[in-house]
Design a protein around this motif. Structure first.
Motif, mmCIF file in Angstrom:
data_model
loop_
_atom_site.group_PDB
_atom_site.id
_atom_site.type_symbol
_atom_site.label_atom_id
_atom_site.label_comp_id
_atom_site.label_asym_id
_atom_site.label_seq_id
_atom_site.Cartn_x
_atom_site.Cartn_y
_atom_site.Cartn_z
ATOM 1 N N LYS A 1 -60.866 -71.384 16.147
ATOM 2 C CA LYS A 1 -60.906 -70.572 14.931
ATOM 3 C C LYS A 1 -60.862 -69.101 15.316
ATOM 4 C CE LYS A 1 -63.737 -69.652 10.797
ATOM 5 N NZ LYS A 1 -64.997 -70.017 10.094
ATOM 6 N N ILE A 2 -59.953 -68.354 14.685
ATOM 7 C CA ILE A 2 -59.795 -66.923 14.939
ATOM 8 C C ILE A 2 -60.141 -66.166 13.664
ATOM 9 C CG2 ILE A 2 -58.208 -65.095 15.647
ATOM 10 C CD1 ILE A 2 -56.519 -67.297 16.989
ATOM 11 N N THR A 3 -61.012 -65.162 13.783
ATOM 12 C CA THR A 3 -61.460 -64.380 12.628
ATOM 13 C C THR A 3 -61.112 -62.916 12.827
ATOM 14 O OG1 THR A 3 -63.325 -65.895 12.278
ATOM 15 C CG2 THR A 3 -63.440 -63.732 11.209
ATOM 16 N N ASN A 4 -60.418 -62.322 11.865
ATOM 17 C CA ASN A 4 -60.113 -60.897 11.925
ATOM 18 C C ASN A 4 -61.331 -60.088 11.496
ATOM 19 O OD1 ASN A 4 -58.436 -58.590 12.263
ATOM 20 N ND2 ASN A 4 -58.155 -58.472 10.040
ATOM 21 N N MET A 5 -61.712 -59.103 12.317
ATOM 22 C CA MET A 5 -62.851 -58.236 12.009
ATOM 23 C C MET A 5 -62.308 -56.885 11.569
ATOM 24 S SD MET A 5 -65.325 -59.302 15.182
ATOM 25 C CE MET A 5 -66.019 -60.957 15.276
ATOM 26 N N ALA A 6 -61.776 -56.846 10.351
ATOM 27 C CA ALA A 6 -61.049 -55.672 9.870
ATOM 28 C C ALA A 6 -61.946 -54.458 9.698
ATOM 29 C CB ALA A 6 -60.351 -56.003 8.552
ATOM 30 N N GLY A 7 -63.162 -54.669 9.203
ATOM 31 C CA GLY A 7 -64.093 -53.565 9.014
ATOM 32 C C GLY A 7 -63.569 -52.506 8.059
ATOM 33 N N VAL A 8 -64.134 -51.299 8.149
ATOM 34 C CA VAL A 8 -63.766 -50.222 7.228
ATOM 35 C C VAL A 8 -62.362 -49.701 7.496
ATOM 36 C CG1 VAL A 8 -66.156 -49.520 6.867
ATOM 37 C CG2 VAL A 8 -64.844 -48.503 8.739
ATOM 38 N N ASN A 9 -61.851 -49.911 8.706
ATOM 39 C CA ASN A 9 -60.506 -49.440 9.034
ATOM 40 C C ASN A 9 -59.420 -50.410 8.586
ATOM 41 O OD1 ASN A 9 -61.185 -46.980 10.415
ATOM 42 N ND2 ASN A 9 -61.937 -48.239 12.106
ATOM 43 N N GLN A 10 -59.833 -51.583 8.101
ATOM 44 C CA GLN A 10 -58.884 -52.607 7.663
ATOM 45 C C GLN A 10 -57.845 -52.888 8.754
ATOM 46 O OE1 GLN A 10 -57.524 -50.955 3.837
ATOM 47 N NE2 GLN A 10 -58.895 -52.390 2.805
ATOM 48 N N SER A 11 -58.335 -53.105 9.960
ATOM 49 C CA SER A 11 -57.448 -53.353 11.094
ATOM 50 C C SER A 11 -56.802 -54.730 10.988
ATOM 51 C CB SER A 11 -58.223 -53.230 12.408
ATOM 52 O OG SER A 11 -59.299 -54.152 12.448
ATOM 53 N N TYR A 12 -55.681 -54.872 11.662
ATOM 54 C CA TYR A 12 -54.847 -56.064 11.544
ATOM 55 C C TYR A 12 -55.039 -57.020 12.717
ATOM 56 C CZ TYR A 12 -52.068 -54.006 7.755
ATOM 57 O OH TYR A 12 -51.654 -53.466 6.564
ATOM 58 N N PHE A 13 -54.691 -58.275 12.451
ATOM 59 C CA PHE A 13 -54.506 -59.276 13.501
ATOM 60 C C PHE A 13 -53.199 -59.999 13.216
ATOM 61 C CE2 PHE A 13 -54.647 -63.652 15.022
ATOM 62 C CZ PHE A 13 -54.901 -63.451 16.370
ATOM 63 N N ASP A 14 -52.385 -60.179 14.254
ATOM 64 C CA ASP A 14 -51.110 -60.888 14.133
ATOM 65 C C ASP A 14 -51.133 -62.151 14.980
ATOM 66 O OD1 ASP A 14 -50.463 -58.331 13.024
ATOM 67 O OD2 ASP A 14 -48.344 -58.767 13.386
ATOM 68 N N LEU A 15 -50.686 -63.253 14.406
ATOM 69 C CA LEU A 15 -50.526 -64.507 15.142
ATOM 70 C C LEU A 15 -49.041 -64.809 15.280
ATOM 71 C CD1 LEU A 15 -51.621 -67.123 16.426
ATOM 72 C CD2 LEU A 15 -51.566 -68.145 14.137
ATOM 73 N N ASP A 16 -48.600 -64.934 16.525
ATOM 74 C CA ASP A 16 -47.200 -65.251 16.799
ATOM 75 C C ASP A 16 -47.031 -66.751 17.012
ATOM 76 O OD1 ASP A 16 -44.625 -65.511 17.682
ATOM 77 O OD2 ASP A 16 -44.762 -64.050 19.284
ATOM 78 N N SER A 17 -47.708 -67.290 18.029
ATOM 79 C CA SER A 17 -47.570 -68.713 18.338
ATOM 80 C C SER A 17 -48.756 -69.181 19.163
ATOM 81 C CB SER A 17 -46.265 -68.982 19.104
ATOM 82 O OG SER A 17 -46.294 -68.333 20.367
ATOM 83 N N ILE A 18 -48.862 -70.488 19.295
ATOM 84 C CA ILE A 18 -49.896 -71.124 20.106
ATOM 85 C C ILE A 18 -49.191 -72.096 21.042
ATOM 86 C CG2 ILE A 18 -51.927 -72.624 20.080
ATOM 87 C CD1 ILE A 18 -52.148 -71.556 17.033
ATOM 88 N N VAL A 19 -49.548 -72.066 22.314
ATOM 89 C CA VAL A 19 -48.965 -72.979 23.291
ATOM 90 C C VAL A 19 -50.066 -73.880 23.833
ATOM 91 C CG1 VAL A 19 -47.767 -73.204 25.499
ATOM 92 C CG2 VAL A 19 -47.126 -71.375 23.912
ATOM 93 N N LEU A 20 -49.820 -75.184 23.796
ATOM 94 C CA LEU A 20 -50.771 -76.174 24.292
ATOM 95 C C LEU A 20 -50.219 -76.819 25.554
ATOM 96 C CD1 LEU A 20 -51.590 -77.960 20.912
ATOM 97 C CD2 LEU A 20 -52.808 -76.040 21.963
ATOM 98 N N THR A 21 -51.051 -76.937 26.579
ATOM 99 C CA THR A 21 -50.680 -77.657 27.791
ATOM 100 C C THR A 21 -51.288 -79.048 27.722
ATOM 101 O OG1 THR A 21 -50.550 -75.646 29.118
ATOM 102 C CG2 THR A 21 -50.837 -77.718 30.294
ATOM 103 N N ILE A 22 -50.438 -80.056 27.788
ATOM 104 C CA ILE A 22 -50.881 -81.439 27.637
ATOM 105 C C ILE A 22 -50.594 -82.191 28.934
ATOM 106 C CG2 ILE A 22 -50.628 -83.558 26.291
ATOM 107 C CD1 ILE A 22 -49.626 -81.776 23.981
ATOM 108 N N PRO A 23 -51.641 -82.620 29.648
ATOM 109 C CA PRO A 23 -51.442 -83.339 30.910
ATOM 110 C C PRO A 23 -51.321 -84.844 30.678
ATOM 111 C CG PRO A 23 -53.761 -82.913 30.610
ATOM 112 C CD PRO A 23 -53.066 -82.347 29.388
ATOM 113 N N SER A 24 -50.770 -85.530 31.664
ATOM 114 C CA SER A 24 -50.692 -86.989 31.574
ATOM 115 C C SER A 24 -52.043 -87.632 31.846
ATOM 116 C CB SER A 24 -49.648 -87.513 32.562
ATOM 117 O OG SER A 24 -49.975 -87.124 33.887
ATOM 118 N N SER A 25 -52.947 -86.901 32.504
ATOM 119 C CA SER A 25 -54.314 -87.380 32.708
ATOM 120 C C SER A 25 -55.243 -86.178 32.767
ATOM 121 C CB SER A 25 -54.428 -88.212 33.992
ATOM 122 O OG SER A 25 -54.061 -87.449 35.125
ATOM 123 N N TYR A 26 -56.493 -86.398 32.382
ATOM 124 C CA TYR A 26 -57.485 -85.328 32.307
ATOM 125 C C TYR A 26 -58.570 -85.545 33.355
ATOM 126 C CZ TYR A 26 -55.724 -84.050 27.622
ATOM 127 O OH TYR A 26 -54.957 -83.654 26.561
#
Length: 369
Positions: free
Chosen positions: A283-308
């Protein structure tokens, strides 16, 4: 480091938000949004660097893994610096009478325990004891650290006909989740951007305070990529309902909250590895505050192994590493591509010596049956 495992070098560029600069204002950087920004012809990774002449200016980074390599530059204008790793300090100099090659290895070690480590890179200015001359600057380009994505590729099995078999089939693959994927849950107000620099051509953004994006996933590692700009700010990340980690997405040039210094090349906003098999949540939360700052999400990459097989984390370091006057290490140098810098290194999978000896033993044993 377990050389029989599937290991990978993760690249962290100087603009990535997983790094923490104690004071961005004392560092200078190129402006990736300017018309003269040409990363394809730059000697620096993705065309950027952070440079300072301020004594005690520092950048810090927390990571998990057994190896670390830091790259910068050497030449007449550069001086001494300190690498503090888990409380132990190493001092070296980047001074040279002529400009060195790029990238210049500032520090490297591959003998750390597989655990959580804390790094601080600090400028010390010109030290006569190190023969720095007039050089007082420090330039940081990127760093690389090693993680294990899957256990040893060789697994001993006993077949139904009682023959010993050595299976070397462990592998990993990456899956990319775009910002508009149905598995993502958004709260608050979000907009969308389009650009050829984004993975998949688009990104989601918000300047809403406490606006969130969350998603479930399976994998041994997760990367979150986003845009970076001066009107960005703090955001929090929670993995598996654990302790929230705070990061700063503001870029390092052009003045705070200006409409400049935008890096649309994917920057690493979050990374986690050594994850166990089963479903995880982020979970990602933007902490904009009084400056109303931004957060941008482009993509998420998952690494999936054949065994853990997550590693049991250990504390402390086994080696102080080496610093300065070297141009080689685990990294392969700068890249000018527009792909995710964190993923430009190739995975390293090595055959186990013990596994090879076992093959010989098994063959001899079977020949005597």
């Amino acid at each position: 480091m377990d050389s029989s495992a599937v290991n990978f070098n993760v690249t962290v560029d100087d603009f990535d938000s997983v790094l923490a600069y104690a004071d961005q204002s004392v560092w200078t950087t190129p402006d990736p949004s300017s018309s003269d920004y040409h990363p394809e012809s730059s000697p620096w990774l993705l065309g950027t660097f952070h440079k300072t002449s301020t004594v005690n200016a520092s950048v810090s980074f927390n990571f998990t893994g057994p190896a670390l390599f830091i790259y910068g530059f050497s030449g007449p204008e550069y001086g001494s610096y300190e690498v503090e790793l888990d409380g132990s300090s190493t001092t070296a100099s980047a001074y040279s009478s002529i400009n060195g090659s790029t990238p210049h290895l500032l520090y490297g070690t591959s003998n750390l325990t597989y655990g959580e480590h804390e790094l601080i890179l600090r400028n010390l200015g010109a030290l006569s004891s190190n023969g720095d001359g007039d050089g007082s600057s420090l330039l940081f380009d990127f760093l690389r650290f090693t993680v294990q994505l899957a256990p040893s590729g060789c697994v001993t099995m006993l077949s139904v006909i009682l023959e010993l078999i050595l299976s070397c089939s462990a592998s990993v693959s990456n899956t990319t989740i775009q910002e508009d994927d149905s598995s993502l849950t958004y709260t608050g107000t979000w907009g969308s951007n389009t650009s050829g620099n984004f993975s998949g051509g688009g990104s989601s953004y918000t300047n809403g305070d406490n606006a969130t994006v969350s998603f479930p996933f399976n994998g041994s590692a997760v990367y979150v990529f986003g845009d970076k700009k001066n009107d960005h700010g703090l955001y929090g990340v929670v993995l598996d309902n654990g302790t929230e980690q705070i990061f700063d997405g503001i870029s390092g040039c052009g003045g705070a909250f200006g409409q400049t210094c935008e890096q649309q090349q994917p920057t690493l906003a979050y990374f986690a590895s050594n994850l166990a098999e089963g479903e995880h949540s982020l979970k990602i939360t933007n902490m904009a505050g009084v400056n109303q700052s931004y957060f941008d999400l482009d993509s998420i990459v998952l690494t999936i192994p054949s065994s853990y097989a997550p590693r049991t984390l250990m504390n402390g370091s086994d080696s102080s590493g080496s610093a300065g006057n070297s141009t080689s290490g685990s990294g392969s140098g700068s890249s000018s591509s527009s792909t995710n810098a964190a993923l430009t290194s190739q995975p390293m999978s090595f055959a186990s010596t013990h596994g090879f000896m076992f093959i010989i033993f098994a063959m001899v044993w079977l020949s005597r049956r």
